[in-house]
Motif scaffolding. Structure first.
Motif: not given
Lengths: 463, 545
Positions: A98-102, A107, B18, B21-22, B25-27, B327, B352, B355-356
């Protein structure tokens, strides 16, 4: 927290067959991903499909996805596993995905689950601390890091994390106290030097801070996390497989290395990295002609690619060292000069050039190349010492003394630096100073062969 | 069982989350029913521009992924900000847009002499010859170009005579008076010693050819410092002490970080330690980034420094610093405290949030005039993502962050724009295009149209100071202190910062509900000071030396 622990324990006891099992997640682009990675992904998927209720199979799948940065699929696999067969490890790996997904909110839930699950591990605690720091929750970070540090299983990672938190809390003195023992234990740990340097800087101790910050190098933290390491070992893409060839060659398992190389050629088709590996392998096996042919072809096709030039220089240098011959060494020099011109930011090229120049008696090039290498890698103890030695031998004793001073500022004094200083002082005509330092060396290590050799030299010099 | 049910629901929903999210990216953290801060009015206002960023040959080539600059400047001194847009294909040429005096633009490139047809990267602006007109310096892959503003929307390429034609792969640049002699010197960052023959094969996770990180080339290069000698730019890189400092320079800004009235230089290096060149006087500099704590942040990592910004964020009388990165690496926010920078990225909630994304152009401005800085960041990857946004595998949403206490939080809707389609953004240029006292943003996007984000926030008073030098040009380097009630906030007239950008030089201050500015002190670089105690609210005030 206690409620969740109980719940997790109950969930772990649930018969897996009662929980609906989803199809394992498959990346949309599976057909086109790195072939080596695809093999292990497909294999892991197959195992899951055959044993959909086997937690171990799901864990392996999650690890494989994590290792190849397929974070979406890793998170989905591990989320399922966290539901049907939770462990602290599973929750933590889920949090990493989840961290890799931001997704810092999800997370946080996952790592809290890992902490609540308990177990005799500090990993979830210090990871929670690092992530809390990232989200600006400094108090939570401190609580988690303190718990991790107080844990009986705590090693070097936990105080290192707490030191980082203390820095973020603007408590540099405490950070320094925490990290100093780690620096003693792990003098090669760049990140420990980095934290200590920053703590000393914040505390106003500039000189000492600079010493540690220079030693920090890339300063990437090397936290101990066997769970993540295990996942990383599931990696099987091109880079990793190519690394296997090199490892087998280093172990002189040439036949194995050749087989691996052939299988990679079959799997990936033509890749210049494979040709480079073949050239290295051929050289190690003693087939210099084949190695040269491959390197020549590579250089022709990729004239601006550093590795074949450096490889060529290295091989010619080795041959020149064993066979002698000006021609070989001149060719090596040409190759090394081309390599450094292509990639002046690669320290390895400059070191190679300095070694070749030394063999040629070209002191100026030897010195200037080492100077470049030291600038690129100031954290390398051996390079700055070598640089000082070249200056001393190259008729620049005063500069050598300066460089030694800088070296000792960063790395401290050793017998080797002291003896080199003695030698440089003598060459600079400062015999009295040399004698004082030498006497200290002699008192410290009277029977050391280098000390004895220096004694002879000083005698010869009338000192 | 209540717990168990909740937990199961939670983990089930995580799987769903998840999957979402994929693809995102960051929601986005809040709903999109909030009113927009900005509306993209580029097409309707005459800004129709797409950076092509193509080099001849097959496969990805390094400069393509980092190009995309622009400038906001008042070309004809009519009080309305015009635009200059940098093209990166060596065919179409750069574009000059005249502000019609109402915030709409017309293309006046033809015959302007400004259509530099080199392979463009970024731009710096400033009056180099003291004639009161703003001149332009264009960074290119290949020879850079110095354009003299002749007035009447005409420019002349004076590079061959006046110098400045560095031949490297240049990125951001900045005009600043480094030797305090009254004219503008020039710092130019260079990215990588690169030529097409040096291109490498790098691949994405899926095995497709992709752009390489600069470290792969191991070919860092030196930035270039030019001294302005009566309008001629002389390369003084060696004299200045910058000659042995290799790096992968992308972002640059000039600011006085030590309070000695000399402009220092901060340079963000992609994948190397950042540098803070402290001005020793007489255009000599010493890198003190490590000692001052801004070469790397607390993570210890040499991050991929790109865009840069500097304002007095904590209102304590000295200038702070923000560097954005790749990223997976957060921004680095350094607050100046007792002569050193303290990394407060995490404490301000920026780790936080940032970072995405891969951030490039950025800047602190008070977009909603509430008296506090917001942070705008223009984003876009440099290596392929999973095919999240199918049309452009490098695209990412841009971010608008506002302060909530000590922390930054994301503004909703994301980027301040309703339904923002992610793009591969590079420069973020800040300007007031329609002189309404609200800061607008021009975002340059790779392979998709630029956006002119017009600010539609309401409420809050503001002032804007148009500080000019004795010749009538923007007084770059001038310092302003604005006192409202018990608060004093400081600003500096600059056009640099962000990424490949040159900004509207006017100083904008949001005042919130404050209905009176007690005092404005302006200090020009030559030390001349002017104190004003009667500044009109909600108006642009021109102040000339």
């Amino acid at each position: 927290m206690r409620g969740i622990t109980v719940v997790s324990a109950v969930m772990a006891m649930l018969p897996l067959a009662c929980v609906p099992t989803p199809e394992p997640p498959v990346p949309d682009d599976l057909a086109t991903i790195d072939p080596g990675a695809r093999i292990v992904v497909e294999k892991s998927l197959e195992v899951v499909r055959q044993n959909p209720h086997a937690a171990e199979a799901w864990l392996r799948l999650g690890q494989v996805y994590l290792a190849h940065k397929m974070s979406t699929e890793a998170a989905a696999s591990l989320a399922h596993l966290a539901e049907v067969a939770p462990t602290a490890e599973v929750h933590t790996l889920h949090a990493i995905a989840l961290d890799q997904l931001g997704d810092s909110a999800a997370r946080r839930i996952a790592i809290n689950n890992a902490i609540a699950f308990g177990g005799n591990r500090t990993i979830p605690l210090w990871r929670a601390a690092l992530w809390a720091l990232e989200t600006g929750e400094v108090d939570r970070a401190a609580t988690m890091a303190e718990k991790a540090k107080a844990h009986p299983e705590a090693g070097y990672t936990e105080p290192m994390v707490l030191a980082g938190v203390r820095l973020a809390q603007d408590r540099p003195d405490e950070a320094a106290l925490l990290i100093e023992p780690i620096v003693q234990q792990r003098p090669q740990d760049g990140y420990a030097h980095w934290i200590l340097g920053r703590a000393l800087l914040a505390a106003g101790n500039d000189a000492e801070a600079r010493r540690h910050l220079r030693r920090a190098g890339d300063a990437l933290p090397d936290y101990y996390d066997p769970w993540e390491d295990k996942a990383e070992h599931a990696r099987a893409d091109f880079t990793v497989r190519l690394g296997q060839v090199a490892a087998q060659a280093r172990a002189r398992q040439f036949a194995h290395a050749r087989q691996t190389l052939q299988s990679l050629e079959a799997m990936y088709g033509e890749r210049r990295e494979l040709d480079l590996a073949a050239a290295t392998l051929a050289f190690m096996e003693g087939d210099h002609d084949r190695s040269t042919r491959i390197l020549t072809r590579l250089i022709k096709s990729w004239p601006k690619w550093f590795p074949p030039h450096a490889q060529k220089a290295q091989q010619l240098l080795k041959r020149a060292q064993s066979l002698g011959g000006r021609r070989l060494i001149a060719d090596a020099r040409n190759a090394a000069e081309t390599a450094t011109a292509i990639s002046p930011g690669k320290m390895e090229g400059w070191v190679l050039l300095s070694r070749i120049a030394r063999l040629q008696g070209d002191v100026d090039t030897e010195i200037s190349s080492l100077q470049q290498a030291v600038e690129l890698a100031p954290e390398r103890f051996d390079l700055s010492l070598q640089y000082a030695e070249s200056l001393a031998l190259g008729g620049q004793p005063t500069r050598a003394i300066d460089v030694l001073g800088e070296h000792e500022d960063i790395f401290g004094t050793s017998l080797a630096t002291s003896l080199l200083r003695v030698q440089s002082l003598v060459a600079a005509g400062r015999g009295d100073e040399a004698r004082v330092i030498f006497e200290a060396c002699e008192r410290q290590s009277p029977n050391n062969p280098q000390v004895l050799r220096m004694k002879q030299l000083l005698k010869k010099a009338g000192l | 069982m209540k717990y168990a049910t909740t937990a199961c629901l939670l983990t089930t929903s995580l799987i769903t989350a998840c999957k979402q999210d994929a693809r995102q990216s960051a929601p986005e953290q809040s709903t999109t029913t909030d009113p927009p801060w900005f509306i993209d009015e580029g097409p309707s206002r005459g800004v129709r521009f797409t950076v092509r960023a193509d080099l001849p040959g097959d496969g990805p080539q390094l400069p393509e992924i980092v190009a995309g600059g622009a400038a906001a400047l008042d070309v004809d001194n009519d009080g309305w900000i015009d635009l200059y847009l940098i093209q990166a294909d060596a065919i179409e040429g750069n574009v000059l847009l005249r502000n019609r005096g109402d915030g709409t633009f017309e293309d006046v490139t033809d015959g302007s002499g400004a259509d530099d047809r080199r392979w463009g990267m970024g731009v710096a602006s400033g009056d180099i010859d003291g004639d009161g007109d703003v001149d332009l310096y264009i960074t290119n892959f290949g020879r850079n170009t110095l354009l003299r503003n002749d007035g009447e929307f005409h420019f002349t390429d004076i590079t061959e005579d006046a110098g400045g034609g560095d031949e490297g792969l240049s990125a951001s640049a900045s005009f600043f008076d480094g030797d305090m002699d009254g004219d503008l010197d020039l710092i130019v960052t260079n990215y990588v010693s690169w030529e097409p023959q040096r291109e490498l094969e790098c691949r994405s996770r899926t095995g497709l050819l992709d752009y390489c990180a600069p470290a792969h080339y191991a070919s860092p290069t030196t930035d270039v410092l030019y001294r302005n000698d009566l309008g001629t730019f002389v390369d003084v890189t060696e004299h200045a002490g910058l000659g042995n400092a290799r790096g992968n320079g992308l972002g640059v800004l000039a600011q006085d970080f030590t309070g000695d009235d000399l402009q220092d230089l901060f340079i963000a290096n992609d994948g190397n330690a950042d540098r803070l060149w402290i001005n020793q006087g007489n255009l000599k500099f010493v890198d003190r980034a490590m000692e001052m704590g801004c070469d790397r942040d607390l993570t210890g990592k040499e991050k991929a420094g790109m865009g840069v910004a500097s304002e007095d964020l904590d209102g304590n009388g000295d200038f702070d610093l923000l560097v954005c990165n790749l990223h997976g690496e957060s921004d680095s926010l350094y607050l100046m405290k007792n002569g050193r920078f303290v990394d407060t990225t995490g404490r301000h909630g920026l780790s936080a949030l940032t970072r995405p994304f891969t951030r490039f152009g950025l800047g602190f401005r008070d977009f909603d005039c509430d008296g506090d800085f917001e942070l705008y960041e223009a984003n876009g990857r440099v290596s392929m993502s999973d095919p999240l946004w199918a049309d452009d595998v490098y695209a990412e949403p841009n971010l608008l962050l506002r302060r909530e206490g000590a922390r930054f939080v994301e503004v909703s809707p994301r980027g301040g724009v309703v339904g923002q389609e992610p793009r591969t953004s590079r420069a973020a240029v800040f300007l007031d295009a329609n002189n309404d006292g609200r800061v607008d943003v021009l975002v340059i996007n790779r392979s998709s149209p630029a956006r002119l984000l017009m600010n539609h926030t309401t409420g809050g008073h503001w002032i804007m100071l148009d500080v000019r030098d004795a010749n009538g040009g923007p007084a770059i380097g001038a310092y302003a202190e604005v006192t409202t009630g018990s608060q004093t906030q400081q600003y500096r007239v600059r056009t640099d910062g962000s990424y490949l950008s040159a900004h509207d030089p006017r100083l904008h201050m949001g005042l919130g509900n404050t209905d009176r500015v007690e005092r404005v002190l302006v200090q020009w670089p030559d030390g001349f000071e002017l104190v004003l105690d009667d500044i009109e609210l909600d108006a642009i005030t021109r102040i000339q030396r």
